[in-house]
Write an enzyme that holds these catalytic residues in place. Structure first.
Site: not given
Length: 649
Positions: A272, A253-255, A258
């Protein structure tokens, strides 16, 4: 094809014949060993005593409670559970000293949470020193499967998932729990099932057993056929949706990306992040809408990653509490969250596993599985715990650290020849150091025995003069016994210039690397002969007075003057040789021309007359080559002139 059974409606005749079956049927159920008995001499003599810690007695209840909270008592409890023997308080203190972190009970409240971990570390550190004599503990470890089985003679086995049973249910109560699951309840049993992965979500509220009122309803007499019963499982609510949260062809996922690499600033990353927020809000809103049904559910099944699991739990106004006993995870692999996948999982959980093996076949399977397990290693005999006590390195006090720092600074200034800072430091710290003749400590890492030896070995002329004349350092102090010949490996260049030593007793003069440093010792011996035993214990060969210095300087000047005169004489002789060689060259060049003019018709030889070769004797190779080139050039000119004369005639 084997018959299918629903776990909440098993036939009564089958249920009455079921018996629990362990994975290894011929293995007896291990019984808990009886608690170790306390020796008679260690039995408590009063009510205020500890049966674990060797019958220790206490004055009052407060002291007894404090003991029960101590590390010593907790250690003895854990070591007894593992089959070891308790220790006395003094022995426990020695074991604690062997650890890097102290287990003292006076730790702050912030560190109190680590006390159990520290005691566990101590127990783990010494648990290998004893081996349990119980055959049950030495038996090979058997893997526990997700399905528990029940046997019905002669050849029927029923299996259900352990996750269906209440948490903490012992294996001996599995059959009673299975029978309790057959009891009908009002409204039927309900389950909540949720899946989320890759931005996909699927949720459902399902009824997994018939309500009690449907099973107890009387059958009308007028009807010829009994009414058709409703299905065992029925989906009451369901919902699926998808959000863009996953990075295509990259996974994750994008989190998560990050957190690992920092926040990306691309347009896709923004979309996202918005998708993750929207997915979280949609799921929580759905849970709020289904709150009444979720509270009535008997089990709550959640399939989610660690980060996605936070969507369902532990937020303000959450419907499902984090420590809810109804929470379960799917005990088998699942695919992408869809409505059909939820239906498949619901069927997998509610349908009992059925197999048909005879008792002989089951016994053969058990024996084959037992043979496939790794054999236990031979256990050594029980030996007393080895002495694991290791003394801790002694920590220095602030005064000792300051004292060592002074010595390090002093040796550094002497080695580098920083005389002005050294004088200022000595005026302030001379008394604390112990004087100029104080021995260099062993912990300083220097093999010298005195400051004068350090300065002499480093070749610092001004520092040696200051130590000898101003501080009157002792030059007779011998070097430490740890000094070896290998320490002089770096002084090979000065080996021919260093004085001899008397045996292995070396002094500061013997360590001097250069003549200028040794002259400092000799001058001081000449100026102050009564200070020390210069020519004996100090190993100084002779004093260096001003008269001797002047005499030595005169000898040096005379030697240099003689060398200069010899160089002048050599240069004069060389100039004479070069002048004489040039004259001989001129003679040898002119003579061949005269011969050629006198005898024009005679035989001509390349290079002139035969006697010309005698003129090049004693010349260098370059000069001889030059003369030879001149000879050949003149001979060529003579031949050309002769040819021109014949042509005219």
């Amino acid at each position: 094809m084997s018959q299918r059974y629903h776990i909440f409606s098993l036939p009564p005749d089958l249920l009455d014949t079921l018996t629990p079956r362990s994975l290894i049927s011929n293995q007896a159920v291990p019984q808990e060993p009886p608690p170790p008995t306390i020796p008679q001499e260690q039995a408590p003599s009063s009510s205020r005593s500890c049966n674990i810690c060797l019958g220790t007695e206490f004055v009052d209840v407060d002291e007894q409670r404090s003991h029960f909270r101590s590390d010593w008592h907790r250690y003895n409890v854990k070591i007894r559970l593992k089959g070891g023997d308790p220790v006395t308080e003094s022995t426990f203190a020695q074991l604690v000293d062997g650890l890097e972190d102290s287990l003292s009970g006076t730790a702050s409240s912030e560190e109190s949470s680590n006390e159990d971990d520290a005691v566990d570390t101590l127990v783990t550190k010494i648990k290998h020193s004893f081996v349990s004599e119980s055959p049950e503990e030495n038996r090979p470890k058997i893997q526990v499967s997700a399905v528990t089985w029940f046997h019905s003679p002669p050849a029927t086995q029923i299996g259900i998932y352990r996750m269906l049973l209440p948490l903490g249910t012992p294996s001996s109560a599995y059959l009673s729990e299975l029978k309790e699951m057959q009891t009908s309840i009002e409204g039927g049993r309900k389950w909540a099932m949720f899946m989320v992965a890759g931005g996909h979500f699927a949720g459902a509220i399902a009824r997994v057993s018939r309500p009690a009122e449907e099973q107890e309803a009387p059958v009308p007499v007028s009807r010829k056929k009994p009414p058709k019963l409703k299905p065992e499982t029925l989906v009451l609510r369901h919902k699926t949706f998808h959000r863009y949260t996953t990075r295509r062809k990259q996974g994750g996922s994008q989190s998560i990306n990050d957190n690992a690499k920092g926040a990306a600033i691309s347009a896709g990353a923004v979309l996202r992040r918005y998708g993750e927020q929207a997915l979280r809000d949609d799921i929580r809103n759905l849970l709020q809408d289904w709150a009444e049904d979720i509270r009535d559910c008997e089990r709550i099944w959640i399939r989610a990653s660690v980060s996605n699991r936070r969507i369902f739990l532990d937020y303000e106004g959450c419907v499902i509490n984090k420590g809810d006993d109804r929470l379960r995870t799917f005990p088998f692999p699942t695919r992408r969250p869809t409505q059909s996948e939820l239906s498949r999982c619901l069927l997998e959980l509610t349908q009992a596993k059925v197999s048909h093996f005879t008792e002989d076949e089951l016994r053969a399977q058990d024996e084959a599985y037992l043979a496939s397990l790794p054999k236990p290693k031979p256990q050594p005999t029980r030996t007393p715990a080895p002495d694991t006590y290791k003394p801790k390195p002694q920590r220095l006090s602030k005064e000792e650290e300051l004292y060592r720092e002074k010595w390090y600074r002093l040796l550094d200034m002497i080695t580098k020849g920083r005389l002005e800072p050294l004088k200022t430091f000595w005026e302030r710290e001379a008394e604390s150091i112990g004087g100029v003749n104080a021995a260099v400590p062993d912990w300083a890492g220097d093999r010298h025995s005195s400051l004068l030896q350090v300065a002499a070995q480093s070749g610092q002329e001004e520092t040696v003069r200051w130590l000898l004349l101003d501080l009157r350092a002792d030059p007779t102090t011998p070097v430490s016994a740890s000094w070896t010949k290998a320490d002089d490996a770096g002084n090979e260049s000065d080996a021919s210039d260093m004085p001899g030593t008397a045996g292995s007793r070396r002094t500061a003069y013997d360590l001097a690397r250069s003549r200028v440093v040794r002259d400092v010792f000799r001058r001081c011996a000449a100026d102050h002969p009564d200070w020390w035993d210069w020519f004996g214990a100090a190993h100084i060969p002779s004093a260096l007075t001003k008269e001797k210095e002047e005499e030595r300087d005169d000898k040096r000047r005379q030697r240099r003057k003689g060398l200069k005169e010899k160089m002048r004489e050599r240069e004069a002789i060389e100039r004479q040789r070069e002048k004489k060689g040039a004259e001989e060259v001129q003679v040898t060049i002119i003579e061949p021309v005269k011969v050629q003019q006198v005898l024009p018709n005679g035989p001509q030889r390349l290079g002139g007359s035969s006697g010309a070769s005698d003129g090049v004797a004693g010349l260098t190779a370059d000069m001889r080559a030059k003369v030879e080139r001149e000879r050949r050039a003149r001979a060529a000119e003579a031949r050309l002139a002769l040819l021109n004369g014949r042509g005219k005639g």
